[in-house]
Design an enzyme around this catalytic site. Sequence first.
Site, mmCIF file in Angstrom:
data_model
loop_
_atom_site.group_PDB
_atom_site.id
_atom_site.type_symbol
_atom_site.label_atom_id
_atom_site.label_comp_id
_atom_site.label_asym_id
_atom_site.label_seq_id
_atom_site.Cartn_x
_atom_site.Cartn_y
_atom_site.Cartn_z
ATOM 1 N N LYS A 175 2.944 11.166 -11.699
ATOM 2 C CA LYS A 175 2.100 10.250 -12.477
ATOM 3 C C LYS A 175 2.871 8.944 -12.648
ATOM 4 C CE LYS A 175 -0.670 13.226 -15.475
ATOM 5 N NZ LYS A 175 -0.916 13.526 -16.893
ATOM 6 N N HIS A 204 7.842 9.678 -29.414
ATOM 7 C CA HIS A 204 6.823 10.562 -28.858
ATOM 8 C C HIS A 204 7.190 12.038 -29.048
ATOM 9 C CE1 HIS A 204 3.773 12.016 -26.141
ATOM 10 N NE2 HIS A 204 4.704 12.625 -25.419
ATOM 11 N N LYS A 264 7.632 22.647 -14.447
ATOM 12 C CA LYS A 264 6.730 21.518 -14.194
ATOM 13 C C LYS A 264 6.295 21.525 -12.733
ATOM 14 C CE LYS A 264 5.089 17.125 -15.016
ATOM 15 N NZ LYS A 264 5.234 15.860 -15.679
ATOM 16 N N HIS A 299 0.408 17.824 -28.048
ATOM 17 C CA HIS A 299 0.177 16.385 -27.873
ATOM 18 C C HIS A 299 -1.078 15.888 -28.579
ATOM 19 C CE1 HIS A 299 3.416 16.795 -25.063
ATOM 20 N NE2 HIS A 299 3.348 15.546 -24.680
ATOM 21 N N HIS A 330 -0.364 12.855 -30.710
ATOM 22 C CA HIS A 330 -0.870 11.493 -30.478
ATOM 23 C C HIS A 330 -1.498 10.932 -31.744
ATOM 24 C CE1 HIS A 330 0.071 11.093 -26.348
ATOM 25 N NE2 HIS A 330 -0.750 12.034 -25.910
ATOM 26 N N ARG A 370 0.816 -1.237 0.000
ATOM 27 C CA ARG A 370 0.000 0.000 0.000
ATOM 28 C C ARG A 370 0.838 1.271 0.000
ATOM 29 N NH1 ARG A 370 -2.735 -3.390 3.410
ATOM 30 N NH2 ARG A 370 -4.628 -4.214 2.465
HETATM 31 P P1 NAD Z 1 12.186 4.984 -22.399
HETATM 32 O O1 NAD Z 1 12.073 4.882 -20.947
HETATM 33 O O2 NAD Z 1 11.668 3.858 -23.218
HETATM 34 O O3 NAD Z 1 13.714 5.237 -22.785
HETATM 35 C C1 NAD Z 1 14.081 5.321 -24.147
HETATM 36 C C2 NAD Z 1 15.242 4.369 -24.460
HETATM 37 O O4 NAD Z 1 16.460 4.901 -23.936
HETATM 38 C C3 NAD Z 1 15.103 2.989 -23.841
HETATM 39 O O5 NAD Z 1 15.592 2.035 -24.733
HETATM 40 C C4 NAD Z 1 15.987 3.079 -22.606
HETATM 41 O O6 NAD Z 1 16.459 1.827 -22.160
HETATM 42 C C5 NAD Z 1 17.117 3.911 -23.134
HETATM 43 N N1 NAD Z 1 17.874 4.660 -22.130
HETATM 44 C C6 NAD Z 1 17.408 5.299 -21.042
HETATM 45 N N2 NAD Z 1 18.385 5.998 -20.462
HETATM 46 C C7 NAD Z 1 19.506 5.782 -21.186
HETATM 47 C C8 NAD Z 1 20.833 6.260 -21.092
HETATM 48 N N3 NAD Z 1 21.194 7.154 -20.167
HETATM 49 N N4 NAD Z 1 21.746 5.830 -21.990
HETATM 50 C C9 NAD Z 1 21.361 4.964 -22.971
HETATM 51 N N5 NAD Z 1 20.124 4.510 -23.144
HETATM 52 C C10 NAD Z 1 19.197 4.919 -22.253
HETATM 53 O O7 NAD Z 1 11.471 6.305 -22.970
HETATM 54 P P2 NAD Z 1 11.252 7.758 -22.355
HETATM 55 O O8 NAD Z 1 11.092 8.630 -23.532
HETATM 56 O O9 NAD Z 1 12.247 8.092 -21.320
HETATM 57 O O10 NAD Z 1 9.858 7.610 -21.593
HETATM 58 C C11 NAD Z 1 8.659 7.321 -22.284
HETATM 59 C C12 NAD Z 1 7.641 6.855 -21.282
HETATM 60 O O11 NAD Z 1 7.408 7.909 -20.361
HETATM 61 C C13 NAD Z 1 6.293 6.486 -21.880
HETATM 62 O O12 NAD Z 1 5.889 5.250 -21.355
HETATM 63 C C14 NAD Z 1 5.363 7.591 -21.414
HETATM 64 O O13 NAD Z 1 4.045 7.139 -21.221
HETATM 65 C C15 NAD Z 1 6.014 7.990 -20.123
HETATM 66 N N6 NAD Z 1 5.728 9.365 -19.712
HETATM 67 C C16 NAD Z 1 5.298 9.561 -18.443
HETATM 68 C C17 NAD Z 1 5.029 10.837 -17.980
HETATM 69 C C18 NAD Z 1 4.621 11.040 -16.559
HETATM 70 O O14 NAD Z 1 4.255 12.173 -16.191
HETATM 71 N N7 NAD Z 1 4.686 10.031 -15.737
HETATM 72 C C19 NAD Z 1 5.216 11.950 -18.834
HETATM 73 C C20 NAD Z 1 5.665 11.720 -20.129
HETATM 74 C C21 NAD Z 1 5.921 10.418 -20.560
#
Ligand code: NAD
Length: 360
Positions: free
Chosen positions: A143, A265, A227, A248, A252, A121
């Site tokens: 989030k 994205h 943010k 977005h 999207h 929890r």
């Molecule tokens: P990701 O986490 O898939 O990372 C992208 C790629 O980079 C992956 O292959 C990862 O392994 C690699 N990677 C990460 N750090 C690295 C580093 N330092 N060196 C080499 N490779 C590295 O993608 P992202 O763009 O970071 O995140 C996308 C996700 O975030 C989505 O699932 C989206 O829904 C989520 N998101 C969440 C919020 C929120 O407020 N929680 C906001 C925006 C996006």
Amino acid sequence: METLTVGLGDRSYTIRGGSGILPGIGAFCRELGLGRIVAVVTNTTVGPLYYGPVADSLAAAGFSPLRVELPDGEEFKTSATMNIIYDALIDGGLTRDSFIVALGGGVVGDMAGFAAATYLRGIPFVQVPTTLLAQVDSSVGGKTGINHPRGKNLIGAFYQPRAVVIDVETLTTLPEREYLAGMAEVVKYGVVLDPQLFAEVERNITPILARDRDVLTRIIMACCAIKASVVEKDERESGLRAVLNYGHTLGHAVETLAGYGTFLHGEAVAIGMVQAAKLAEHRGEATADDTGRLRALLESLKLPVELPVFAAEAYREVLLRDKKARDTGLSFVLNNGIGGFSIVRLRDLSEVIDVCGIGG
Ligand code: NAD
């Protein structure tokens, strides 16, 4: 190193940003008074690069780190992967005073955060974002969640971390496309909320492309401050937080129509922002000069700006897929010049279709 606070009453936390600060994470967690056992949740790409220094620092500060390595990719942001995390937490004997470190990009951060929100929890967690997108966006604001076969991020919780540690040094290993896609989110903050940030990115293209650590620290912390102030005013997205969806809506649609994986994205958001700017210009909220500046900035960051061609009907269907959009109109964030915004509801999509040249 720079620090700032996300002010959310008893859920407030510190964001630390700088270059080469990962080895300080153990001492920082000590200061936070966290319990002995810590699960470091990472993935098969980031773990081999950064688990070592993080675990060494935690161990030197008296913690017992446990490595939890997930498969890499958005396709693994699922309930099945969550069970891998829960199994590891149970096997590792984590109790309510144990904690989780989320070491990776947004996918790892969202899943590790959701595990922290739900295991026993709720146990504390610390975000250690390693992509630019995660550093400027997903690690701040609480989030967390996973995807469901019927849609992205359908299962989740608002759950704030106890701290965020951003080491810009980790960006040196990030693939170029991922890095530049993260820059689209940086530009987004500038266009709708901070004209100084926008101008700073414009002035620093060369150091940004060279991943200059000082420039990156300054820019990333500026984004986190923006943010944080949005989240402080609207933690659960009942109003203002929607401004962060600038670019977005069409972004999207582009991701969906082109097929997930075609555009990253951030790349789709870059395209969506230019379309939003055209609409703002058409409505007299921005000038052709503003749109030109945005387009030029994104192009200098090697990001796409042209809307891919699909039939107008296909765009209409994707944009109005949401029941709320069909009933009350599509919510659309427009920039007001550079640095301001308004949120409008579009009942009829013909304006978007005409102005953005959808359907050729
Ligand atoms: P990701 O986490 O898939 O990372 C992208 C790629 O980079 C992956 O292959 C990862 O392994 C690699 N990677 C990460 N750090 C690295 C580093 N330092 N060196 C080499 N490779 C590295 O993608 P992202 O763009 O970071 O995140 C996308 C996700 O975030 C989505 O699932 C989206 O829904 C989520 N998101 C969440 C919020 C929120 O407020 N929680 C906001 C925006 C996006």
